[in-house]
Design a protein around this motif. Sequence first.
Motif, mmCIF file in Angstrom:
data_model
loop_
_atom_site.group_PDB
_atom_site.id
_atom_site.type_symbol
_atom_site.label_atom_id
_atom_site.label_comp_id
_atom_site.label_asym_id
_atom_site.label_seq_id
_atom_site.Cartn_x
_atom_site.Cartn_y
_atom_site.Cartn_z
ATOM 1 N N ARG A 308 -59.988 -13.396 -27.520
ATOM 2 C CA ARG A 308 -58.803 -13.237 -26.676
ATOM 3 C C ARG A 308 -58.954 -14.041 -25.379
ATOM 4 N NH1 ARG A 308 -58.011 -7.014 -25.935
ATOM 5 N NH2 ARG A 308 -60.299 -7.069 -25.893
ATOM 6 N N ALA A 309 -59.306 -15.297 -25.558
ATOM 7 C CA ALA A 309 -59.673 -16.140 -24.417
ATOM 8 C C ALA A 309 -58.532 -16.388 -23.453
ATOM 9 C CB ALA A 309 -60.227 -17.478 -24.928
ATOM 10 N N ASP A 310 -57.311 -16.300 -23.906
ATOM 11 C CA ASP A 310 -56.176 -16.523 -23.023
ATOM 12 C C ASP A 310 -55.786 -15.281 -22.246
ATOM 13 O OD1 ASP A 310 -55.550 -19.238 -23.172
ATOM 14 O OD2 ASP A 310 -54.533 -18.982 -25.091
ATOM 15 N N GLN A 311 -56.456 -14.190 -22.487
ATOM 16 C CA GLN A 311 -56.143 -12.958 -21.788
ATOM 17 C C GLN A 311 -57.153 -12.702 -20.674
ATOM 18 O OE1 GLN A 311 -55.342 -9.541 -24.327
ATOM 19 N NE2 GLN A 311 -54.810 -10.893 -26.036
ATOM 20 N N PHE A 312 -56.658 -12.057 -19.625
ATOM 21 C CA PHE A 312 -57.502 -11.672 -18.494
ATOM 22 C C PHE A 312 -57.982 -10.251 -18.734
ATOM 23 C CE2 PHE A 312 -58.148 -10.126 -14.099
ATOM 24 C CZ PHE A 312 -58.997 -11.119 -13.639
ATOM 25 N N ILE A 313 -59.282 -10.099 -19.024
ATOM 26 C CA ILE A 313 -59.843 -8.811 -19.445
ATOM 27 C C ILE A 313 -61.083 -8.527 -18.586
ATOM 28 C CG2 ILE A 313 -60.829 -7.510 -21.358
ATOM 29 C CD1 ILE A 313 -59.294 -9.457 -23.234
ATOM 30 N N VAL A 314 -60.994 -7.544 -17.719
ATOM 31 C CA VAL A 314 -62.065 -7.323 -16.749
ATOM 32 C C VAL A 314 -63.274 -6.614 -17.338
ATOM 33 C CG1 VAL A 314 -60.472 -7.335 -14.806
ATOM 34 C CG2 VAL A 314 -61.084 -5.157 -15.891
ATOM 35 N N ASP A 315 -63.123 -6.010 -18.509
ATOM 36 C CA ASP A 315 -64.264 -5.300 -19.100
ATOM 37 C C ASP A 315 -64.742 -5.978 -20.386
ATOM 38 O OD1 ASP A 315 -62.018 -4.641 -20.560
ATOM 39 O OD2 ASP A 315 -62.510 -2.498 -20.732
ATOM 40 N N ARG A 316 -64.771 -7.295 -20.381
ATOM 41 C CA ARG A 316 -65.289 -8.031 -21.529
ATOM 42 C C ARG A 316 -66.744 -7.645 -21.802
ATOM 43 N NH1 ARG A 316 -62.560 -12.097 -23.663
ATOM 44 N NH2 ARG A 316 -60.691 -12.841 -22.552
ATOM 45 N N PRO A 317 -67.157 -7.636 -23.081
ATOM 46 C CA PRO A 317 -68.555 -7.337 -23.384
ATOM 47 C C PRO A 317 -69.530 -8.364 -22.793
ATOM 48 C CG PRO A 317 -67.182 -7.111 -25.340
ATOM 49 C CD PRO A 317 -66.317 -7.731 -24.289
ATOM 50 N N LYS A 318 -69.128 -9.635 -22.741
ATOM 51 C CA LYS A 318 -69.989 -10.694 -22.200
ATOM 52 C C LYS A 318 -69.212 -11.485 -21.147
ATOM 53 C CE LYS A 318 -72.602 -11.276 -26.511
ATOM 54 N NZ LYS A 318 -72.995 -12.237 -27.579
ATOM 55 N N PRO A 319 -68.996 -10.907 -19.999
ATOM 56 C CA PRO A 319 -68.109 -11.543 -19.016
ATOM 57 C C PRO A 319 -68.645 -12.860 -18.448
ATOM 58 C CG PRO A 319 -69.231 -9.665 -18.039
ATOM 59 C CD PRO A 319 -69.532 -9.628 -19.511
ATOM 60 N N ARG A 320 -69.953 -13.048 -18.468
ATOM 61 C CA ARG A 320 -70.509 -14.269 -17.884
ATOM 62 C C ARG A 320 -70.612 -15.402 -18.903
ATOM 63 N NH1 ARG A 320 -75.481 -13.900 -14.378
ATOM 64 N NH2 ARG A 320 -74.392 -15.593 -13.319
ATOM 65 N N GLN A 321 -70.020 -15.197 -20.062
ATOM 66 C CA GLN A 321 -69.998 -16.249 -21.073
ATOM 67 C C GLN A 321 -68.830 -17.192 -20.759
ATOM 68 O OE1 GLN A 321 -69.231 -14.957 -25.091
ATOM 69 N NE2 GLN A 321 -70.116 -16.784 -25.998
ATOM 70 N N HIS A 322 -69.083 -18.141 -19.872
ATOM 71 C CA HIS A 322 -68.060 -19.110 -19.503
ATOM 72 C C HIS A 322 -68.740 -20.404 -19.048
ATOM 73 C CE1 HIS A 322 -68.777 -18.723 -15.162
ATOM 74 N NE2 HIS A 322 -68.785 -17.405 -15.324
ATOM 75 N N LEU A 323 -67.923 -21.425 -18.861
ATOM 76 C CA LEU A 323 -68.433 -22.757 -18.531
ATOM 77 C C LEU A 323 -68.141 -23.179 -17.101
ATOM 78 C CD1 LEU A 323 -67.332 -24.579 -21.817
ATOM 79 C CD2 LEU A 323 -69.671 -24.018 -21.153
ATOM 80 N N SER A 324 -67.578 -22.319 -16.328
ATOM 81 C CA SER A 324 -67.097 -22.724 -15.009
ATOM 82 C C SER A 324 -68.188 -23.218 -14.078
ATOM 83 C CB SER A 324 -66.332 -21.565 -14.360
ATOM 84 O OG SER A 324 -65.191 -21.231 -15.108
ATOM 85 N N PHE A 325 -69.415 -22.772 -14.289
ATOM 86 C CA PHE A 325 -70.524 -23.234 -13.462
ATOM 87 C C PHE A 325 -71.245 -24.425 -14.080
ATOM 88 C CE2 PHE A 325 -70.740 -18.665 -11.895
ATOM 89 C CZ PHE A 325 -70.128 -18.965 -10.684
ATOM 90 N N GLY A 326 -70.785 -24.886 -15.237
ATOM 91 C CA GLY A 326 -71.530 -25.921 -15.935
ATOM 92 C C GLY A 326 -72.761 -25.321 -16.599
ATOM 93 N N ALA A 327 -73.699 -26.188 -16.937
ATOM 94 C CA ALA A 327 -74.918 -25.722 -17.602
ATOM 95 C C ALA A 327 -76.008 -26.756 -17.420
ATOM 96 C CB ALA A 327 -74.659 -25.464 -19.085
ATOM 97 N N GLY A 328 -77.239 -26.361 -17.735
ATOM 98 C CA GLY A 328 -78.351 -27.299 -17.674
ATOM 99 C C GLY A 328 -78.713 -27.687 -16.259
ATOM 100 N N ILE A 329 -79.183 -28.903 -16.085
ATOM 101 C CA ILE A 329 -79.684 -29.325 -14.776
ATOM 102 C C ILE A 329 -78.577 -29.448 -13.729
ATOM 103 C CG2 ILE A 329 -81.655 -30.526 -15.785
ATOM 104 C CD1 ILE A 329 -80.158 -33.164 -15.249
ATOM 105 N N HIS A 330 -77.331 -29.564 -14.181
ATOM 106 C CA HIS A 330 -76.223 -29.693 -13.245
ATOM 107 C C HIS A 330 -75.461 -28.387 -13.049
ATOM 108 C CE1 HIS A 330 -76.583 -33.953 -12.528
ATOM 109 N NE2 HIS A 330 -76.677 -34.171 -13.831
#
Length: 382
Positions: A308-330
């Motif tokens: 349900r990625a298009d929905q805003f859900i504050v109690d997601r089981p894995k809320p920090r599963q996102h790309l907004s901070f990037g990943a890896g060395i950057h």
Amino acid sequence: MAQALERRLTSIDVSDPILYQDDSWRPLFAQLRRDDPVHYCEASAFGPYWSVTRYDDIFVVELDHENYSSSSELGGIQVTDQPKGQEYANFIRMDPPGHTAHRRTVLPRHETFDWVARVSTELTNMMLATLFDFPWEDRERLTWWSDVAIANIEAPDAVVHSMEERNAELGKMGEYFRKLWDARASAAPTFDLISMLAHSEATRNLQAREFIGTIALLIVGGNDTTRNSMTGGLMALVENPEQFELVRSKRELIPSLVSETIRYQTPVLHMRRTARNDVELAGRRIAKGDKVVMWYISGNRDEDKIERADQFIVDRPKPRQHLSFGAGIHRCVGDRLAEQQIRILWEEILQRDLRFEMMGPPQRLYSNFIRGIRALPVRIVN
């Protein structure tokens, strides 16, 4: 017995600071609430005073400014009187109409104000000024330079309209920061970003353009992403009132709210890379030198990865599963700081049980890099 009780009651002085230093105040207030809820203390180190000790009574006094003044001219807001002629007046020590006008400047209720200017921008430039140990009176320059750095010069309402204008403004930024840098470099190291950079082996000898680029990165990274997440979060909660009510009822969801806000808003739309070699990616051949753009805004809405990625859900089981901070060395170096700022904002809002109404559509930034919101008219409705 009645006389003994009266003597014990009149001897109670809950203005004694030692009660709070020793944490021994509970039984005295319990007795006053039970036996003398509006209690008169005739003699104390601060003169005579009344103690109002029950919830409902306190509430009555709080709301009745016609009868109960906060004015510094009448003594202020502490049991200790402010010395005459030495009052430090501010809006907590004012009655209407002065109080109304001053407080409205900080937090207007029932009036439309720009959330971006009053809340998101102010909070982030104050944090940046703190991190840089930047002159407080000039902190609005940090917002300006951030806007300059990320501006799309083709936008009609851009703050600069050519690369020459941008470079000129960033040059002024460099001159300002160079003075701070040189002063910190010649002094003992301190716990601020400029001093750290000026004393680090890796960064102490930055050339002019790298110097400007480094400063601009820190300003944009600490400003645009957080302020736009703050605004995007408010919009998402107002547009999804059931989610707002859920987090109101379960304050432990605030960290999850923060992560969901950052995912849902995705303040940095993309990051670009350039292929260093011929490479294959998901069955496609990418040639050396090709420009590769990672669209975080798309990845954060990938239904195959995020339910349900298009929905805003504050109690997601894995809320920090996102790309907004990037990943890896950057991966964003300020991710935890950004989360902390947004968390504190919502803790304070929920503590005050503030409720909001959007009074018009957001004014969005013309950019394919920053998912920015330049203005958002809102009002507090309670």
